[in-house]
Design a protein around this motif. Structure first.
Motif, PDB file in Angstrom:
ATOM      1  N   LEU A  32       0.852  -1.177   0.000  1.00 48.49           N
ATOM      2  CA  LEU A  32       0.000   0.000   0.000  1.00 48.49           C
ATOM      3  C   LEU A  32       0.891   1.231   0.000  1.00 48.49           C
ATOM      4  N   PHE A  33       0.769   2.074  -1.016  1.00 51.38           N
ATOM      5  CA  PHE A  33       1.465   3.356  -1.074  1.00 51.38           C
ATOM      6  C   PHE A  33       0.449   4.430  -0.709  1.00 51.38           C
ATOM      7  N   ILE A  34       0.800   5.293   0.225  1.00 46.45           N
ATOM      8  CA  ILE A  34      -0.094   6.382   0.611  1.00 46.45           C
ATOM      9  C   ILE A  34       0.549   7.695   0.191  1.00 46.45           C
ATOM     10  N   PHE A  35      -0.156   8.436  -0.648  1.00 46.31           N
ATOM     11  CA  PHE A  35       0.277   9.759  -1.094  1.00 46.31           C
ATOM     12  C   PHE A  35      -0.601  10.759  -0.361  1.00 46.31           C
ATOM     13  N   GLU A  36       0.005  11.535   0.494  1.00 46.99           N
ATOM     14  CA  GLU A  36      -0.782  12.468   1.278  1.00 46.99           C
ATOM     15  C   GLU A  36      -0.185  13.864   1.146  1.00 46.99           C
ATOM     16  N   GLY A  37      -1.036  14.844   0.989  1.00 48.03           N
ATOM     17  CA  GLY A  37      -0.579  16.216   0.880  1.00 48.03           C
ATOM     18  C   GLY A  37      -1.745  17.137   0.568  1.00 48.03           C
ATOM     19  N   ARG A  38      -1.468  18.390   0.577  1.00 45.28           N
ATOM     20  CA  ARG A  38      -2.489  19.401   0.283  1.00 45.28           C
ATOM     21  C   ARG A  38      -2.899  19.337  -1.182  1.00 45.28           C
ATOM     22  N   ASP A  39      -4.009  19.998  -1.498  1.00 46.70           N
ATOM     23  CA  ASP A  39      -4.441  20.101  -2.895  1.00 46.70           C
ATOM     24  C   ASP A  39      -3.327  20.722  -3.720  1.00 46.70           C
ATOM     25  N   ALA A  40      -3.184  20.261  -4.944  1.00 45.30           N
ATOM     26  CA  ALA A  40      -2.190  20.764  -5.906  1.00 45.30           C
ATOM     27  C   ALA A  40      -0.762  20.512  -5.455  1.00 45.30           C
ATOM     28  N   ALA A  41      -0.565  19.492  -4.587  1.00 45.18           N
ATOM     29  CA  ALA A  41       0.780  19.162  -4.110  1.00 45.18           C
ATOM     30  C   ALA A  41       1.508  18.215  -5.070  1.00 45.18           C
ATOM     31  N   GLY A  42       0.812  17.713  -6.090  1.00 45.89           N
ATOM     32  CA  GLY A  42       1.439  16.822  -7.054  1.00 45.89           C
ATOM     33  C   GLY A  42       1.139  15.352  -6.825  1.00 45.89           C
ATOM     34  N   LYS A  43       0.204  15.039  -5.949  1.00 47.99           N
ATOM     35  CA  LYS A  43      -0.125  13.643  -5.675  1.00 47.99           C
ATOM     36  C   LYS A  43      -0.597  12.934  -6.943  1.00 47.99           C
ATOM     37  N   GLY A  44      -1.513  13.544  -7.657  1.00 45.54           N
ATOM     38  CA  GLY A  44      -2.065  12.926  -8.864  1.00 45.54           C
ATOM     39  C   GLY A  44      -1.019  12.684  -9.929  1.00 45.54           C
ATOM     40  N   SER A  45      -0.139  13.637 -10.123  1.00 45.90           N
ATOM     41  CA  SER A  45       0.929  13.479 -11.117  1.00 45.90           C
ATOM     42  C   SER A  45       1.869  12.346 -10.742  1.00 45.90           C
ATOM     43  N   PHE A  76      -5.826   4.746  10.535  1.00 40.75           N
ATOM     44  CA  PHE A  76      -5.863   3.390   9.991  1.00 40.75           C
ATOM     45  C   PHE A  76      -7.267   3.005   9.543  1.00 40.75           C
ATOM     46  N   LYS A  77      -8.286   3.439  10.270  1.00 41.82           N
ATOM     47  CA  LYS A  77      -9.659   3.129   9.863  1.00 41.82           C
ATOM     48  C   LYS A  77      -9.951   3.671   8.468  1.00 41.82           C
ATOM     49  N   ARG A  78      -9.347   4.791   8.139  1.00 40.86           N
ATOM     50  CA  ARG A  78      -9.544   5.406   6.828  1.00 40.86           C
ATOM     51  C   ARG A  78      -9.033   4.497   5.707  1.00 40.86           C
ATOM     52  N   TYR A  79      -7.936   3.812   5.947  1.00 44.41           N
ATOM     53  CA  TYR A  79      -7.298   3.002   4.911  1.00 44.41           C
ATOM     54  C   TYR A  79      -7.662   1.521   4.980  1.00 44.41           C
ATOM     55  N   ARG A  80      -8.176   1.075   6.102  1.00 44.73           N
ATOM     56  CA  ARG A  80      -8.443  -0.349   6.287  1.00 44.73           C
ATOM     57  C   ARG A  80      -9.348  -0.925   5.195  1.00 44.73           C
ATOM     58  N   LYS A  81     -10.347  -0.157   4.774  1.00 46.21           N
ATOM     59  CA  LYS A  81     -11.311  -0.681   3.789  1.00 46.21           C
ATOM     60  C   LYS A  81     -10.722  -0.832   2.385  1.00 46.21           C
ATOM     61  N   VAL A  82      -9.535  -0.279   2.132  1.00 43.61           N
ATOM     62  CA  VAL A  82      -8.941  -0.377   0.790  1.00 43.61           C
ATOM     63  C   VAL A  82      -7.600  -1.116   0.798  1.00 43.61           C
ATOM     64  N   LEU A  83      -7.302  -1.835   1.872  1.00 41.75           N
ATOM     65  CA  LEU A  83      -6.033  -2.562   1.931  1.00 41.75           C
ATOM     66  C   LEU A  83      -5.919  -3.533   0.763  1.00 41.75           C
ATOM     67  N   PRO A  84      -4.700  -3.739   0.266  1.00 46.65           N
ATOM     68  CA  PRO A  84      -4.517  -4.618  -0.896  1.00 46.65           C
ATOM     69  C   PRO A  84      -4.814  -6.084  -0.587  1.00 46.65           C
ATOM     70  N   LYS A  85      -5.213  -6.779  -1.627  1.00 49.15           N
ATOM     71  CA  LYS A  85      -5.376  -8.235  -1.555  1.00 49.15           C
ATOM     72  C   LYS A  85      -4.016  -8.866  -1.842  1.00 49.15           C
ATOM     73  N   GLU A  86      -3.906 -10.152  -1.675  1.00 46.27           N
ATOM     74  CA  GLU A  86      -2.633 -10.845  -1.957  1.00 46.27           C
ATOM     75  C   GLU A  86      -2.233 -10.612  -3.409  1.00 46.27           C
ATOM     76  N   GLY A  87      -0.967 -10.262  -3.618  1.00 48.17           N
ATOM     77  CA  GLY A  87      -0.441 -10.050  -4.961  1.00 48.17           C
ATOM     78  C   GLY A  87      -0.819  -8.716  -5.564  1.00 48.17           C
ATOM     79  N   GLU A  88      -1.238  -7.768  -4.741  1.00 49.27           N
ATOM     80  CA  GLU A  88      -1.760  -6.505  -5.261  1.00 49.27           C
ATOM     81  C   GLU A  88      -1.024  -5.301  -4.654  1.00 49.27           C
ATOM     82  N   ILE A  89      -0.924  -4.267  -5.473  1.00 45.14           N
ATOM     83  CA  ILE A  89      -0.403  -2.962  -5.038  1.00 45.14           C
ATOM     84  C   ILE A  89      -1.555  -1.983  -5.105  1.00 45.14           C
ATOM     85  N   VAL A  90      -1.716  -1.191  -4.051  1.00 46.61           N
ATOM     86  CA  VAL A  90      -2.744  -0.149  -4.024  1.00 46.61           C
ATOM     87  C   VAL A  90      -2.050   1.189  -3.844  1.00 46.61           C
ATOM     88  N   LEU A  91      -2.411   2.139  -4.703  1.00 47.05           N
ATOM     89  CA  LEU A  91      -1.894   3.494  -4.600  1.00 47.05           C
ATOM     90  C   LEU A  91      -3.005   4.392  -4.114  1.00 47.05           C
TER      91      LEU A  91
END
Length: 91
Positions: A32-45, A76-91
């Protein structure tokens, strides 16, 4: 940094990320990669650059809106529902 140098480094990093994806898939790992930052910080790019050559069968992108008061106190509750399955990467 000159654009040509940046592009060369970017390509090398994308190759390494593909190697990571293959390793994650072969070993049934979860990443699981977490990209966190303010709006227009470049997360999407950055996410676009990271995922450009990944196999879509083994990764997905999740997005979140503004955190609720509960999520602010327990991230953690925020991310728990989107944790990766086996063999998976989540951005």
């Amino acid at each position: 940094m000159p654009h040509s140098k940046y592009k060369k480094i970017e390509k090398q990093l994308q190759i390494e990320l593909l190697k990571l994806q293959n390793h994650v898939k072969e070993k049934s790992l979860k990443v699981l990669f977490i990209f966190e930052g303010r709006d227009a910080a470049g997360k999407g790019s950055n996410i676009e650059t990271f995922s450009e050559f990944l196999n879509p069968k083994h990764f997905r992108i999740e997005t979140f809106g503004i955190p609720t008061e509960t999520e602010k106190n327990n991230w953690f509750k925020r991310y728990r529902k989107v944790l990766p399955k086996e063999g998976e990467i989540v951005l």
